[in-house]
Design a protein around this motif. Structure first.
Motif, PDB file in Angstrom:
ATOM      1  N   ASP A   1       1.272  -1.269  -0.319  1.00  0.00           N
ATOM      2  CA  ASP A   1      -0.443  -0.032  -0.085  1.00  0.00           C
ATOM      3  C   ASP A   1       1.189   1.276   0.206  1.00  0.00           C
ATOM      4  N   GLU A   2       2.290   0.972  -0.437  1.00  0.00           N
ATOM      5  CA  GLU A   2       2.942   2.243  -0.112  1.00  0.00           C
ATOM      6  C   GLU A   2       2.138   3.405  -1.233  1.00  0.00           C
ATOM      7  N   VAL A   3       2.279   4.342  -0.118  1.00  0.00           N
ATOM      8  CA  VAL A   3       2.469   5.576  -1.430  1.00  0.00           C
ATOM      9  C   VAL A   3       3.567   6.807  -0.827  1.00  0.00           C
ATOM     10  N   ALA A   4       4.012   7.454  -2.405  1.00  0.00           N
ATOM     11  CA  ALA A   4       5.402   8.229  -1.700  1.00  0.00           C
ATOM     12  C   ALA A   4       5.055   9.590  -2.576  1.00  0.00           C
ATOM     13  N   ILE A   5       5.182  10.788  -2.060  1.00  0.00           N
ATOM     14  CA  ILE A   5       4.790  11.406  -2.864  1.00  0.00           C
ATOM     15  C   ILE A   5       5.551  12.565  -2.694  1.00  0.00           C
ATOM     16  N   GLN A   6       6.310  13.397  -4.057  1.00  0.00           N
ATOM     17  CA  GLN A   6       7.327  14.291  -3.922  1.00  0.00           C
ATOM     18  C   GLN A   6       6.788  15.197  -4.920  1.00  0.00           C
ATOM     19  N   GLU A   7       6.977  16.851  -3.738  1.00  0.00           N
ATOM     20  CA  GLU A   7       6.219  18.330  -3.861  1.00  0.00           C
ATOM     21  C   GLU A   7       7.063  18.775  -5.082  1.00  0.00           C
ATOM     22  N   ASP A   8       6.414  18.814  -5.998  1.00  0.00           N
ATOM     23  CA  ASP A   8       6.872  20.109  -7.211  1.00  0.00           C
ATOM     24  C   ASP A   8       6.703  21.529  -6.687  1.00  0.00           C
ATOM     25  N   VAL A   9       7.920  22.056  -6.185  1.00  0.00           N
ATOM     26  CA  VAL A   9       7.658  23.750  -5.597  1.00  0.00           C
ATOM     27  C   VAL A   9       7.744  24.820  -6.472  1.00  0.00           C
ATOM     28  N   ASN A  10       6.508  25.692  -7.020  1.00  0.00           N
ATOM     29  CA  ASN A  10       7.404  26.244  -7.432  1.00  0.00           C
ATOM     30  C   ASN A  10       6.474  27.859  -7.134  1.00  0.00           C
ATOM     31  N   THR A  11       7.140  28.449  -6.742  1.00  0.00           N
ATOM     32  CA  THR A  11       6.817  29.995  -5.581  1.00  0.00           C
ATOM     33  C   THR A  11       6.863  31.172  -7.354  1.00  0.00           C
ATOM     34  N   ARG A  12       6.347  32.212  -6.843  1.00  0.00           N
ATOM     35  CA  ARG A  12       5.892  33.284  -7.570  1.00  0.00           C
ATOM     36  C   ARG A  12       7.254  33.621  -7.539  1.00  0.00           C
ATOM     37  N   LYS A  13       7.858  34.290  -5.979  1.00  0.00           N
ATOM     38  CA  LYS A  13       8.670  34.935  -6.280  1.00  0.00           C
ATOM     39  C   LYS A  13      10.093  33.625  -7.215  1.00  0.00           C
ATOM     40  N   GLY A  14      10.482  33.184  -7.116  1.00  0.00           N
ATOM     41  CA  GLY A  14      10.960  31.914  -7.667  1.00  0.00           C
ATOM     42  C   GLY A  14      10.634  31.761  -9.063  1.00  0.00           C
ATOM     43  N   VAL A  15       9.726  31.711  -9.582  1.00  0.00           N
ATOM     44  CA  VAL A  15       9.871  31.960 -10.899  1.00  0.00           C
ATOM     45  C   VAL A  15       9.947  33.418 -11.618  1.00  0.00           C
ATOM     46  N   GLU A  16       9.604  34.230 -10.345  1.00  0.00           N
ATOM     47  CA  GLU A  16       9.961  35.295 -11.815  1.00  0.00           C
ATOM     48  C   GLU A  16      11.046  36.088 -12.149  1.00  0.00           C
ATOM     49  N   ARG A  17      12.021  35.645 -10.629  1.00  0.00           N
ATOM     50  CA  ARG A  17      12.882  35.733 -10.843  1.00  0.00           C
ATOM     51  C   ARG A  17      13.488  35.371 -11.807  1.00  0.00           C
ATOM     52  N   CYS A  18      13.616  33.859 -12.020  1.00  0.00           N
ATOM     53  CA  CYS A  18      14.256  33.441 -13.207  1.00  0.00           C
ATOM     54  C   CYS A  18      14.027  33.879 -14.373  1.00  0.00           C
ATOM     55  N   ILE A  19      12.747  33.792 -14.494  1.00  0.00           N
ATOM     56  CA  ILE A  19      12.153  34.751 -16.063  1.00  0.00           C
ATOM     57  C   ILE A  19      12.411  36.210 -16.131  1.00  0.00           C
ATOM     58  N   ARG A  20      12.633  37.131 -15.012  1.00  0.00           N
ATOM     59  CA  ARG A  20      13.758  38.258 -15.050  1.00  0.00           C
ATOM     60  C   ARG A  20      14.978  38.169 -15.354  1.00  0.00           C
ATOM     61  N   PHE A  21      15.612  37.290 -14.816  1.00  0.00           N
ATOM     62  CA  PHE A  21      16.919  36.953 -15.495  1.00  0.00           C
ATOM     63  C   PHE A  21      16.869  36.882 -16.428  1.00  0.00           C
ATOM     64  N   ALA A  22      16.001  35.739 -16.625  1.00  0.00           N
ATOM     65  CA  ALA A  22      16.198  35.537 -18.388  1.00  0.00           C
ATOM     66  C   ALA A  22      15.581  36.235 -19.448  1.00  0.00           C
ATOM     67  N   PHE A  23      15.013  37.090 -19.244  1.00  0.00           N
ATOM     68  CA  PHE A  23      14.072  38.213 -19.773  1.00  0.00           C
ATOM     69  C   PHE A  23      15.728  39.211 -20.076  1.00  0.00           C
ATOM     70  N   GLU A  24      16.815  39.437 -19.392  1.00  0.00           N
ATOM     71  CA  GLU A  24      17.192  40.355 -19.507  1.00  0.00           C
ATOM     72  C   GLU A  24      18.656  39.797 -20.157  1.00  0.00           C
ATOM     73  N   TYR A  25      18.919  37.882 -19.814  1.00  0.00           N
ATOM     74  CA  TYR A  25      19.686  37.412 -20.814  1.00  0.00           C
ATOM     75  C   TYR A  25      19.834  37.680 -21.971  1.00  0.00           C
ATOM     76  N   THR A  26      18.316  37.700 -22.561  1.00  0.00           N
ATOM     77  CA  THR A  26      17.748  37.608 -23.946  1.00  0.00           C
ATOM     78  C   THR A  26      18.092  39.178 -24.441  1.00  0.00           C
ATOM     79  N   LYS A  27      17.869  39.753 -23.557  1.00  0.00           N
ATOM     80  CA  LYS A  27      18.130  41.285 -24.200  1.00  0.00           C
ATOM     81  C   LYS A  27      19.290  41.468 -24.322  1.00  0.00           C
TER      82      LYS A  27
END
Ligand code: IPM
Ligand code: MN
Length: 353
Positions: A148-174
Motif C-alpha cells: 500500500d506504499e504511497v510516495a509523494i514528491q512535491e514540485d514546489v513553484n513560488t511566484r518569487k522563485g519563478v519570477e526572478r528566474c524569468i526576469r533573469f532570462a529576459f535580461e539575458y535575452t536582451k
C-alpha cells in the motif's frame, strides 16, 4: 584582487580543476587581473573520513568569495544522493544560486551525433531554475515497503522563485539573443497549476517590462524532439529545474559530450559557482585521460561572470582553436592528448594570444 574558492571534489574533479586553474593563471597573466584561490576538500573522501558533507559554517565561508569553481561531486563508495544533496544541491540552495546557466555550443571541429548540423546550428542557451521544483526535497513516504506504499514528491513553484528566474532570462535575452526571443519550455498541458504559474508570469513580465522581446513556448517533450531535429530553432530557453536538468544532458550530447559541457550556478546578487555539468567519472580517475575542456569552459564562464570579458574571450578562442586544430575527440582517452596536455595547449594559446 578576486578571491576564488576551489572545490576539486571527487573522481576526475581534481584533475580537470587543475587544468582549469592552469588556464585561469595564463589568462590572468595575459590580461593583468589578480586573484587568489582557496581549496576546500568537500567531497566523498572527506565524507567517508568524517561523516560530514558540508561542515558547519562552510556555506557562510563560501559566501565571502567572488566565485566558486567546482570539479565534480559523486563517489562510488557513497550511496547515490548523499553527496549530491549534501554538497551540490545544498550549495545551490543555501547560496541561493537560482539560475543554472548552461550554454549548448558546438565548438568547431567537435563531433556531434546530429547529422548535417554544425556550430551554426547548435548554439543556444538554457536558463534552468535552480532552487525550486522537485529538487526541494519536500514530500514523504507512507506505508513504505508495503503493497500500500504511497510516495509523494512535491514540485514546489513560488511566484518569487519563478519570477526572478524569468526576469533573469529576459535580461539575458536582451543582452545575448540573436533575435530578441525568449522561449519558455514547460508542460502547461499537464502541469496545470505549476506551469500555469510559469506561463502567466512569463507573459506578465514580458508584457510589462520587455515589450520588444518576442515570447515563444514549447512543451518539454517537443523541445527534446526539436533539439535533435532542428537545434537551430533555439536561442534562449528558460525552464523549470527538472526539465532543465534533463534537456541539458541532451544538450551536452549534441554539443560533443560531457567532456566539453560547462555550466554556471548563478546568484546574480551573491556568489556564483561554475562547474562541468558531467559527473566525477570514477572509472577514469587519475588516468590522465579525462577531457578538461568542460572545466576550462567553466573557467571561461567564471571570467565572463567576473566581467573579465577580454580574458573570457581569449579562453573561448583558445578552446575553439584546440577543438578545430588539435584535438581528435572530446571523449576520455581519445583526445590525442592527455588531460594535462590539453590544459597546456589552451594555457599556451592564451598566453600568446
Ligand atoms: C546536474 C546534476 C545534478 C542535478 C545532480 C548531481 C543532483 O545532474 O548538475 O545537472 O540534477 O542538478
Ligand atoms: Mn544533470
Amino acid at each position: 584582487m578576486y578571491n576564488i574558492a576551489v572545490i576539486p571534489g571527487d573522481g576526475t574533479g581534481p584533475e580537470v580543476v587543475r587544468e582549469g586553474l592552469k588556464v585561469l593563471e595564463a589568462a590572468a597573466a595575459r590580461t593583468g587581473f589578480k586573484y587568489q584561490t582557496q581549496d576546500f576538500d568537500f567531497g566523498g573522501d572527506r565524507f567517508l573520513r568524517t561523516g560530514e558533507t558540508l561542515p558547519d559554517g562552510a556555506i557562510d565561508e563560501l559566501r565571502k568569495f567572488d566565485a566558486i569553481l567546482l570539479g565534480a561531486i559523486g563517489h562510488p563508495d557513497v550511496k547515490p544522493g548523499i553527496l549530491e544533496r549534501g554538497i551540490l544541491l545544498r550549495a545551490r540552495f543555501e547560496l541561493d544560486q537560482y539560475i543554472n546557466l548552461r550554454p549548448v555550443k558546438l565548438y568547431p571541429g567537435v563531433w556531434t551525433p546530429l547529422k548535417d548540423k554544425g556550430p551554426d546550428e547548435i548554439n543556444f542557451t538554457v536558463i534552468r531554475e535552480n532552487t525550486e521544483g522537485a529538487y526541494v526535497g519536500m514530500g514523504g513516504s507512507f506505508k513504505k515497503g508495503t503493497p500500500d506504499e504511497v510516495a509523494i514528491q512535491e514540485d514546489v513553484n513560488t511566484r518569487k522563485g519563478v519570477e526572478r528566474c524569468i526576469r533573469f532570462a529576459f535580461e539575458y535575452t536582451k543582452a545575448h539573443s540573436k533575435n530578441n526571443t525568449l522561449l519558455l519550455c514547460a508542460k502547461t498541458n499537464v502541469l496545470t497549476y505549476a506551469h500555469d504559474l510559469w506561463e502567466r508570469c512569463f507573459h506578465e513580465v514580458g508584457a510589462a517590462d520587455y515589450p520588444d522581446t518576442k515570447l515563444d513556448y514549447a512543451h518539454v517533450d517537443a523541445t527534446c524532439m526539436w533539439m535533435v531535429k532542428n537545434p537551430e530553432w533555439f536561442d534562449i530557453i528558460v525552464t523549470p529545474n527538472m526539465f532543465g536538468d534533463i534537456i541539458t544532458d541532451l544538450g551536452a550530447m549534441i554539443q560533443g559530450g560531457m567532456g566539453i559541457a560547462a555550466g554556471g550556478n548563478l546568484n546574480p546578487e551573491g556568489v556564483s559557482m561554475f562547474e562541468p555539468i558531467g559527473g566525477s567519472a570514477p572509472k577514469y580517475t587519475n588516468m590522465g585521460v579525462i577531457n578538461p575542456l568542460a572545466a576550462i569552459c567553466s573557467v571561461q564562464m567564471l571570467l565572463e561572470h567576473l566581467k573579465e570579458s577580454k580574458a573570457a574571450k581569449i579562453v573561448d578562442e583558445a578552446v575553439a582553436w584546440a577543438t578545430s586544430e588539435k584535438m581528435k575527440s572530446m571523449s576520455a582517452g581519445k583526445m590525442g592528448y592527455s588531460t594535462s596536455q590539453v590544459g597546456d595547449l589552451i594555457a599556451d594559446k592564451v598566453a600568446s594570444a
